[in-house]
Design a protein around this motif. Structure first.
Motif, mmCIF file in Angstrom:
data_model
loop_
_atom_site.group_PDB
_atom_site.id
_atom_site.type_symbol
_atom_site.label_atom_id
_atom_site.label_comp_id
_atom_site.label_asym_id
_atom_site.label_seq_id
_atom_site.Cartn_x
_atom_site.Cartn_y
_atom_site.Cartn_z
ATOM 1 N N VAL A 36 0.855 -1.186 0.000
ATOM 2 C CA VAL A 36 0.000 0.000 0.000
ATOM 3 C C VAL A 36 0.886 1.230 0.000
ATOM 4 C CG1 VAL A 36 -1.790 1.276 1.245
ATOM 5 C CG2 VAL A 36 -1.826 -1.242 1.211
ATOM 6 N N GLN A 37 0.622 2.124 -0.948
ATOM 7 C CA GLN A 37 1.367 3.377 -1.030
ATOM 8 C C GLN A 37 0.427 4.534 -0.732
ATOM 9 O OE1 GLN A 37 4.030 3.691 -4.553
ATOM 10 N NE2 GLN A 37 3.220 1.672 -5.114
ATOM 11 N N ARG A 38 0.966 5.567 -0.095
ATOM 12 C CA ARG A 38 0.177 6.740 0.243
ATOM 13 C C ARG A 38 0.837 7.983 -0.372
ATOM 14 N NH1 ARG A 38 -3.530 6.432 4.625
ATOM 15 N NH2 ARG A 38 -3.828 4.260 5.258
ATOM 16 N N ALA A 39 -0.006 8.886 -0.801
ATOM 17 C CA ALA A 39 0.473 10.141 -1.389
ATOM 18 C C ALA A 39 -0.581 11.206 -1.143
ATOM 19 C CB ALA A 39 0.724 9.953 -2.884
ATOM 20 N N GLU A 40 -0.296 12.429 -1.545
ATOM 21 C CA GLU A 40 -1.255 13.523 -1.443
ATOM 22 C C GLU A 40 -1.346 14.254 -2.765
ATOM 23 O OE1 GLU A 40 -0.392 16.241 1.679
ATOM 24 O OE2 GLU A 40 -1.040 14.881 3.284
ATOM 25 N N LEU A 41 -2.539 14.708 -3.089
ATOM 26 C CA LEU A 41 -2.685 15.627 -4.216
ATOM 27 C C LEU A 41 -2.149 16.989 -3.806
ATOM 28 C CD1 LEU A 41 -6.246 14.749 -5.598
ATOM 29 C CD2 LEU A 41 -4.040 13.684 -6.105
ATOM 30 N N VAL A 42 -2.011 17.876 -4.763
ATOM 31 C CA VAL A 42 -1.451 19.187 -4.449
ATOM 32 C C VAL A 42 -2.347 19.980 -3.500
ATOM 33 C CG1 VAL A 42 -0.096 19.366 -6.563
ATOM 34 C CG2 VAL A 42 -2.484 20.118 -6.563
ATOM 35 N N ASN A 43 -3.619 19.616 -3.392
ATOM 36 C CA ASN A 43 -4.508 20.320 -2.454
ATOM 37 C C ASN A 43 -4.563 19.643 -1.091
ATOM 38 O OD1 ASN A 43 -5.949 18.033 -3.052
ATOM 39 N ND2 ASN A 43 -7.842 19.086 -3.637
ATOM 40 N N GLY A 44 -3.759 18.590 -0.898
ATOM 41 C CA GLY A 44 -3.690 17.930 0.394
ATOM 42 C C GLY A 44 -4.581 16.706 0.533
ATOM 43 N N THR A 45 -5.409 16.392 -0.449
ATOM 44 C CA THR A 45 -6.269 15.210 -0.359
ATOM 45 C C THR A 45 -5.418 13.949 -0.409
ATOM 46 O OG1 THR A 45 -8.091 16.376 -1.450
ATOM 47 C CG2 THR A 45 -8.193 13.971 -1.418
ATOM 48 N N GLU A 46 -5.661 13.045 0.534
ATOM 49 C CA GLU A 46 -4.842 11.844 0.650
ATOM 50 C C GLU A 46 -5.259 10.808 -0.383
ATOM 51 O OE1 GLU A 46 -3.237 8.735 4.108
ATOM 52 O OE2 GLU A 46 -4.960 10.028 4.515
ATOM 53 N N VAL A 47 -4.246 10.106 -0.941
ATOM 54 C CA VAL A 47 -4.465 9.021 -1.897
ATOM 55 C C VAL A 47 -3.872 7.747 -1.313
ATOM 56 C CG1 VAL A 47 -3.988 8.156 -4.226
ATOM 57 C CG2 VAL A 47 -4.362 10.611 -3.850
ATOM 58 N N ILE A 48 -4.682 6.695 -1.240
ATOM 59 C CA ILE A 48 -4.240 5.379 -0.756
ATOM 60 C C ILE A 48 -4.322 4.433 -1.938
ATOM 61 C CG2 ILE A 48 -4.663 3.518 0.871
ATOM 62 C CD1 ILE A 48 -6.164 6.839 1.675
ATOM 63 N N TYR A 49 -3.197 3.801 -2.284
ATOM 64 C CA TYR A 49 -3.079 3.105 -3.568
ATOM 65 C C TYR A 49 -2.489 1.703 -3.392
ATOM 66 C CZ TYR A 49 -0.667 1.746 -7.893
ATOM 67 O OH TYR A 49 -0.183 1.047 -8.960
ATOM 68 N N ALA A 50 -2.959 0.770 -4.228
ATOM 69 C CA ALA A 50 -2.342 -0.548 -4.352
ATOM 70 C C ALA A 50 -2.402 -0.957 -5.815
ATOM 71 C CB ALA A 50 -3.047 -1.584 -3.479
ATOM 72 N N GLN A 51 -1.419 -1.742 -6.255
ATOM 73 C CA GLN A 51 -1.357 -2.136 -7.664
ATOM 74 C C GLN A 51 -1.799 -3.579 -7.842
ATOM 75 O OE1 GLN A 51 2.449 -1.533 -9.589
ATOM 76 N NE2 GLN A 51 1.506 -1.454 -11.608
ATOM 77 N N ARG A 52 -2.627 -3.791 -8.860
ATOM 78 C CA ARG A 52 -3.023 -5.118 -9.309
ATOM 79 C C ARG A 52 -2.978 -5.118 -10.832
ATOM 80 N NH1 ARG A 52 -5.381 -9.319 -6.216
ATOM 81 N NH2 ARG A 52 -3.889 -9.505 -4.530
ATOM 82 N N ALA A 53 -2.141 -5.984 -11.415
ATOM 83 C CA ALA A 53 -1.837 -5.870 -12.837
ATOM 84 C C ALA A 53 -2.460 -6.960 -13.693
ATOM 85 C CB ALA A 53 -0.318 -5.880 -13.033
ATOM 86 N N ALA A 54 -3.385 -7.752 -13.157
ATOM 87 C CA ALA A 54 -3.921 -8.878 -13.914
ATOM 88 C C ALA A 54 -4.704 -8.441 -15.139
ATOM 89 C CB ALA A 54 -4.799 -9.741 -13.016
ATOM 90 N N VAL A 55 -5.457 -7.366 -15.032
ATOM 91 C CA VAL A 55 -6.243 -6.856 -16.163
ATOM 92 C C VAL A 55 -6.063 -5.348 -16.243
ATOM 93 C CG1 VAL A 55 -7.982 -8.687 -16.164
ATOM 94 C CG2 VAL A 55 -8.290 -6.713 -14.675
ATOM 95 N N PRO A 56 -6.245 -4.754 -17.431
ATOM 96 C CA PRO A 56 -6.020 -3.310 -17.581
ATOM 97 C C PRO A 56 -7.211 -2.491 -17.095
ATOM 98 C CG PRO A 56 -6.636 -4.251 -19.681
ATOM 99 C CD PRO A 56 -6.535 -5.406 -18.720
ATOM 100 N N THR A 57 -7.422 -2.480 -15.805
ATOM 101 C CA THR A 57 -8.528 -1.736 -15.218
ATOM 102 C C THR A 57 -8.049 -0.898 -14.043
ATOM 103 O OG1 THR A 57 -9.133 -3.521 -13.691
ATOM 104 C CG2 THR A 57 -10.175 -3.534 -15.857
#
Length: 947
Positions: free
Chosen positions: A510-531
């Motif tokens: 799990v990776q975390r980041a912020e948009l330039v306005n401070g909104t938090e983004v919580i992300y995970a990668q799954r590469a089985a299908v292009p979605t």
């Protein structure tokens, strides 16, 4: 499944994709419509592939193997070429009854199959029966594969010796309760009328798969044995293995476990012509429903016929797309209907084309029917546009791509291969279907509609009123009185293989980041299908409603995706369809969410649409009035539905009216509140709760975070929070202490009672509830739980019983659901109380076997539980809601393996108190009340209309 590298698809998109020109709805629009570029359907279709190996064992078993090592799991899917269409007169429901019997144990694996399957950590485990097939499937950890194959082969070849008269009678009762459960729903008797009208006497598709009560009653042991011997041999079966396995290993294991089973009789599945009615047929039905419903149906060709795809496309254009002609004309246009649909239910030999419309209260059903026929005739006369076809094809292909992320389940790769082999003799039949969608022309659609829908139709109009008489089961099944069948001579077999060591789950980083306005983004990668799946969550939810404005939050959310300042409702729907994207809004008790499910090659344009919905919703007054009428119709419909009635009543009874959780769990509110909501209320609600500093963005994608962030920043990064302070929900109201009581909601003519009971626990969702939930696996939240085993598997009074801790953030409820046959309503509550009291107070706590089964099931199933990007996204969201660490799934196994029976008993006893349960019973008071009075618990009777 393989796809071309994403960069190749993206490059193709840049040079060859159509641009969707969308005219803003007004000249005064404040922003230009998003530029939408969609990858061509033909190119998407070309990249879908499920490589497989096919071989046939000497006994005739067809085996298909798909190798996919993305997760250490294997989908096991067994398909038998027999369904309800193959049942002779007097034996309706046999195929489905046998599906149940085959879960009840086999000669070398006695007892419920759910026990070993739960023990091995199976996910996506189920069995289904339909007109053309019976199938069993489960996804298991790779080290459990041999045991799963042993079990599947044992019920294929070593079954009959395990079926006793007691087992037959029990499962007969369970199936009859499944039938009651479906029949008890509003409009629940329509299917029987539809089949009998469309198909003549003797036609294989004339009777429903569930069968008749009389035929189920008449099933004897000998007829059951004859049915099995005739239909379930390996030469009438297909086995698909998809996942972490090689073809070589599959050949070795299938020969080992299935090879010794002798071939059965040659099976010739029933043939069936597509019938044409000699003249139109009309039927008026009555049911305890809130809206008049119109159904217009035709029998059309089966799924291998070249006309089926054009017919399905025509159905989508007519009433399947969100932008369909029926939606645009009847729901958004003259607003004479609150819901419309058109679809083709496809089967092997025949299919059913059905148009359905729920008439808005106060409108003339006859006039609505004529409008439907006028719109249909216009489509037949002039055909669809190419743009309509493109949107249908894109939606179909997108759904197929997303569904094939799973190796098994109800719609994964194993299913695609098995269906093609079974129905068309070609595991790659899915490719032919995709190609047909990608190439179908307006002329082909028009020709198919002209050929098949200009024939006489069956029209059913279901009116609100008293239901026609219901045919119940006999007091005692006649099939149990036949001469006992001779004993089965059992054949010696190898021992059941043990399960190897199952590794702990490797949850995506799990990776975390912020948009330039401070909104938090919580992300995970799954590469089985292009979605790419995105959920933008706001700290609001149904709990944000005030008591005077119940339903405001959900109504505001519904309105948000009904048009923006640049796109009206129809244009917004068309844009999503063209991109193969789906934007949806909704709310749990604690969170409001706007979600996007997109094809990654179309991500930029799809996120632009998402941002338009979030930042620039039109919240148009005309759309508000339309949705208000629809919401009032939904509330009226809830008052006719057993589960909805119970869920409207119970929250206030256990939480109190002052609690943010003490309102109907549907979030629909009540009539007075919905009528009082103004446009100003909607805009104020939006401004208060939908703001970037109350938002978190959850993303699961095949694209890396470095490619996702610029797309999000471009559309949402400049969204500035308002100057006002963030709103806070108020949970300070005390929750009332409850004592045992029953609220009986009178719903006459109910063959089944819906029981919903529970209490508010002292715990909150942010507490550590792992031990309590493990204990409740034994008590209530598992097929093998004490209460389900008692009411379903021992007494046969219910199709399924459950008790669970709801996943709210604050004080959580413990909820018990038990749909039971009407004549056992009182005894069922007594039996539930006995099970709870024995477990919690009577010294009958968790046994060592139950502990081990729970530990094994809760740890071994982890790999299969997070196979899809949707499951990963759900985990990210629930971890955040409940304050769990990002790697929470990886911590479950070690903690679960350390559990003891004493810990489980203590957790359950400390939390659950059945003396505080409030029971809501939805049923026929004339049948049920005397049973409830006998329990010695106070009973209050209410009318359904007041809930």
């Amino acid at each position: 499944m393989r796809f071309a590298p994403l960069v190749a698809i993206a490059a193709l998109t840049a040079v060859a994709t159509p641009v969707l020109a969308l005219t803003p709805p007004t000249a005064s629009a404040q922003a230009a419509a998003p530029a939408l570029r969609a990858a061509p359907v033909s190119e998407l279709v070309r990249e879908v592939d499920i490589p497989y190996t096919k071989f046939t064992l000497p006994n005739g078993l067809t085996v298909l193997v798909h190798e996919d090592h993305k997760a250490p799991v294997v989908a096991v899917s067994v398909w038998y070429n027999v369904g309800s269409k193959d049942e002779p007169a007097g034996k309706t429901g046999f195929a489905h009854l046998f599906e149940h019997l085959m879960f009840g144990g086999s000669e070398n694996a006695p007892g419920s199959y759910f026990t070993p399957m739960r023990n091995m950590g199976a996910t996506d485990m189920n069995g289904t029966t339909w007109f053309d097939r019976t199938n069993y499937f489960e996804t298991v950890p790779t080290p459990a594969l041999e045991q799963a194959l042993f079990l599947e082969s044992d019920r294929m070849g070593y079954m009959l010796g395990a079926i006793s008269q007691e087992t037959l009678d029990l499962q007969r009762g369970v199936v009859q309760n499944e039938k009651r459960q479906g029949d008890n729903q509003p409009y629940g008797l329509f299917e029987y009328a539809q089949l009998e009208a469309l198909f003549p006497e003797g036609h294989p598709y004339r009777h429903s798969t569930i069968g008749s009560m009389a035929d189920l009653d008449a099933a004897s042991m000998q007829t059951v044995r004859d049915w099995f011997r005739s239909n379930y041999g390996p030469n009438n079966s297909i086995l698909v293995l998809a996942g972490d396995i090689t073809p070589e290993k599959a050949r070795e294991l299938t020969q080992k476990y299935f090879g010794p089973i002798p071939a059965g009789p040659v099976n010739n599945p029933a043939q069936a012509a597509v019938p044409t009615l000699p003249a139109p047929v009309r039927q008026t039905m009555h049911d305890r429903v809130s809206n008049t419903r119109i159904n217009i149906s035709w029998a059309v060709p089966g799924l291998t016929d070249p006309d089926l795809v054009p017919l399905s496309v025509g159905a989508s254009v007519l009433g399947g797309l969100a932008s369909s002609r029926l939606d645009n004309e009847l729901v958004r246009g003259d607003q004479t209907a609150v819901a419309v649909s058109s679809s083709v239910s496809d089967f092997q030999r025949v299919s059913i084309f059905d148009i359905q419309a729920d008439v808005k209260p106060g409108e003339d059903p006859a006039a609505v029917e004529q409008r439907i026929l006028g719109i249909l005739n216009g489509l037949i006369a002039n055909g669809p546009t190419q743009d309509e076809i493109n949107r249908v094809a894109t939606q179909y292909v997108a759904a197929r791509i997303k569904g094939l992320e799973q190796v098994g389940g109800f719609g994964g790769k194993a299913v695609a291969l098995a269906e093609g082999q079974l129905y068309a003799g070609d595991p790659e039949f899915y490719k032919k279907t995709l190609a047909a969608y990608a190439s179908v022309t307006p002329a082909q659609v028009q020709a198919a509609l002209q050929k098949w829908l200009t024939r006489p139709s069956f029209t059913a109009v279901t009116l609100p009123g008293e239901r026609e008489a219901y045919v119940e089961a006999a007091a005692a099944p006649s099939g149990a009185n036949h001469t006992p069948a001779p004993p089965i001579e059992r054949v010696a077999r190898m021992a059941k293989p043990e399960i190897g060591q199952v590794a702990n789950i490797d949850f995506p980083a799990v990776q975390r980041a912020e948009l330039v306005n401070g909104t938090e983004v919580i992300y995970a990668q799954r590469a089985a299908v292009p979605t790419t799946k995105i959920a933008v969550e706001f700290d609001a939810g149904l709990a944000a409603d005030t008591p005077s404005k119940l339903g405001l939050q959900s109504l505001m959310l519904d309105l948000m995706d009904e048009g923006t300042r640049t796109l009206n409702a129809t244009q917004l729907a068309e844009a999503q369809e063209a991109l193969g994207a789906r934007i949806s809004t909704g709310a749990s008790m604690d969170r409001s969410v706007i979600s996007l499910d997109a094809l990654s090659p179309n991500l930029d344009a799809s996120v632009a649409l998402l941002a338009d919905v979030i930042r620039r919703p039109a919240l148009a007054p005309a759309e508000l009035e339309r949705l208000r009428a629809t919401r009032l119709a939904q509330i009226a419909a809830e008052r006719t539905q057993p589960a909805a009635l119970a869920n409207r009543a119970l929250p206030e009874l256990i939480y109190g009216a002052a609690s943010p959780y003490g309102r109907p769990f549907s979030g629909n509110g009540d009539e007075a509140s919905i009528r009082s909501i103004t446009e100003a209320d909607i805009r104020a609600e939006y401004a208060k709760w939908i703001r970037p500093d109350s938002a978190k963005i959850f993303v699961v994608s095949d694209k890396p975070l470095a490619e996702i962030l610029p797309v999000l920043n471009a559309q949402l990064g400049q969204w500035v929070p308002p100057a006002s302070a963030k709103p806070v929900k108020d949970f300070s109201a005390p929750i009332p202490a409850t004592t045992a009581r029953i609220v009986l909601i009178d719903r006459p003519q109910s063959p089944q009672s819906y029981i919903l009971g529970g209490e508010v626990l002292a715990a909150s969702g942010t507490d550590d509830l792992l031990v309590l939930n493990a204990a409740n696996n034994v008590l209530g939240n598992d097929f093998l739980s004490r209460i389900n085993s008692d009411l379903r598997e021992t007494k046969g009074w219910s199709y399924g019983v459950n008790a669970s801790v709801a996943g709210f953030r604050n004080r959580v409820p413990y909820l018990v659901t038990a749909p039971v046959q009407a004549d056992q309503t009182g005894p069922a509550i007594a039996a539930l109380n006995t099970q709870f009291n024995d477990f919690l107070k009577g010294g009958k706590g968790v046994t060592p076997d139950e502990l081990q089964r729970t530990i094994n099931g809760n740890t071994r199933r982890l790999a299969g539980s997070y196979e899809t990007s949707g499951a990963v996204l759900s985990a990210l969201r629930s971890n955040d809601l409940l304050g769990r660490p990002d790697n929470y799934p990886e911590t479950v196994a070690a903690r679960t393996n350390a559990l003891t029976t004493a810990q489980l008993d203590a957790a359950a006893k400390a939390a659950i108190d059945p003396s505080r349960f409030v029971w809501v019973v939805v049923g026929d008071a004339s049948v049920v009340k005397p049973q409830l009075d006998a329990l010695g618990i106070p009973v209050e009777v209410r009318a359904a209309a007041t809930q």
